[in-house]
Enzyme design. Structure first.
Site, PDB file in Angstrom:
ATOM      1  N   HIS A 117      -2.604  31.822  19.581  1.00 50.19           N
ATOM      2  CA  HIS A 117      -2.980  32.572  19.163  1.00 50.19           C
ATOM      3  C   HIS A 117      -4.008  33.064  18.531  1.00 50.19           C
ATOM      4  CE1 HIS A 117      -2.127  29.489  16.000  1.00 50.19           C
ATOM      5  NE2 HIS A 117      -2.587  30.709  14.826  1.00 50.19           N
ATOM      6  N   ASP A 119      -5.729  34.826  14.867  1.00 51.41           N
ATOM      7  CA  ASP A 119      -4.931  35.129  13.809  1.00 51.41           C
ATOM      8  C   ASP A 119      -5.128  36.383  13.346  1.00 51.41           C
ATOM      9  OD1 ASP A 119      -4.924  32.290  12.849  1.00 51.41           O
ATOM     10  OD2 ASP A 119      -6.809  32.439  12.640  1.00 51.41           O
ATOM     11  N   HIS A 269      -6.431  29.559  19.618  1.00 50.05           N
ATOM     12  CA  HIS A 269      -6.335  28.665  18.525  1.00 50.05           C
ATOM     13  C   HIS A 269      -4.926  27.873  19.191  1.00 50.05           C
ATOM     14  CE1 HIS A 269      -6.133  31.067  15.425  1.00 50.05           C
ATOM     15  NE2 HIS A 269      -5.602  29.460  14.978  1.00 50.05           N
ATOM     16  N   ARG A 284      -7.725  27.701   4.264  1.00 50.39           N
ATOM     17  CA  ARG A 284      -8.015  28.662   5.092  1.00 50.39           C
ATOM     18  C   ARG A 284      -8.356  29.870   4.550  1.00 50.39           C
ATOM     19  NH1 ARG A 284      -4.179  30.602  10.290  1.00 50.39           N
ATOM     20  NH2 ARG A 284      -4.233  31.938   8.782  1.00 50.39           N
TER      21      ARG A 284
END
Ligand code: SIN
Length: 293
Positions: A117, A119, A269, A284
């Site tokens: 995907h 983000d 990623h 994150r």
């Protein structure tokens, strides 16, 4: 196969950029992220991000406040749709983790992003980039893989590129959640309402470099606008497989105190499996980008 390009120095920024593969990834040396970086360092890091797609900074002391400080140099930060995953006092910072609190509840997003995907591609203005910091990392497994969507685009046959140029992908978080995250508490109606399906071009132009990249993923692109649902899904999965061939991928083996910064406009990623006996605690941030064109 050509040799990996060699290290370059950015003298005014006092940092070194060491490419990690032919197409994607570079390690940045000579930067201390526990303090605000200079304007010259910011420019060098930003240029390296656009050129390499994924930047690795090793051995960094990065408390949440500095994680926010460094990330927000690149744009406004966007917190996770699920608010309970936020770091206390830092709503823009999300835990990605299998660690539980005293009540036995997951403190962060567990088994997040285990399918390819980019983000928050399900937003009208998806993320420019993300920064993931390793606080506790399993001794084996739990690597993160990154794929260059520039390389994937450039390697497509011209006739397929021409066809894809006219198509838009449907990006859908509630669909993703129901399909891949059934081990979690279901999304609330309020959470679902924050992320209605959106469409984006399947080939996008990088707003800084002007390079073309494929923009879709098996994990978040449900189907293709105007196409039969199953046929669109087949094409997405085929293109995801093509884009993630080993030559276009950098696999990051985590050590605690690593910070990895990636460009969501030109990469995909995914997280990989690990033994759940080990604790994994990652932080994150995600940085707002522009609407793809
Ligand atoms: C993510 O998909 O942003 C998280 C990746 C990881 O935890 O390795």
């Amino acid at each position: 196969m050509s040799a990996t390009p060699s290290t370059v120095t950015a003298p005014s920024a006092m940092l070194r950029i060491r490419p990690l593969t032919d197409h994607i990834g570079a390690e940045i040396e000579g930067v201390d992220l526990s303090r605000p970086i200079s304007a010259a360092q910011f420019q060098a890091v930003n240029a390296a991000l656009v050129a390499h797609g994924v930047l690795v900074f090793r051995n960094q002391d990065l408390p949440p406040a500095m994680h926010v400080d460094f990330s927000s140099r690149f744009g406004p930060l966007v917190g996770h749709i699920v608010k309970r995953f936020s770091v206390e006092d830092f709503p823009e910072v999300t835990y990605i983790s299998n660690v539980k609190n005293d009540k036995g509840e997951m403190i962060g997003a567990d088994r997040a992003g285990m399918i390819w995907h980019s983000d928050m591609s399900y937003m009208e203005r998806p993320m420019l980039g993300s920064m993931l910091y390793g606080v506790e990392c399993p001794p084996e497994g739990a690597d993160t893989e990154f794929a260059s969507m520039f390389a994937a685009h450039d390697a497509l046959p011209e006739s397929l590129r021409a066809r894809l140029n006219k198509l838009r992908g449907i990006h859908d978080y509630p669909w993703h959640y129901a399909t891949y995250l059934s081990h979690r508490k279901p999304l609330t109606e309020e959470e679902k309402a924050q992320a209605p399906p959106v469409t984006h071009p399947i080939i996008r132009t990088h707003p800084v470099s002007g390079r073309k990249a494929l923009y879709l993923s098996e994990g978040l692109t449900r189907s293709i606008e105007g196409m039969d649902e199953a046929e669109g899904r087949r094409l997405i999965c085929l293109l995801t497989d093509f884009s993630t061939q080993p030559a276009f991928v950098y696999r990051h083996r985590w050590q605690p105190r690593d910070l990895v910064f990636w460009d969501n406009r030109s990469t995909m990623h995914r997280a990989t499996e690990f033994d759940n006996q080990y604790r994994r605690l990652m932080r994150r941030t995600t940085i707002q980008g522009d609407a793809p064109f």
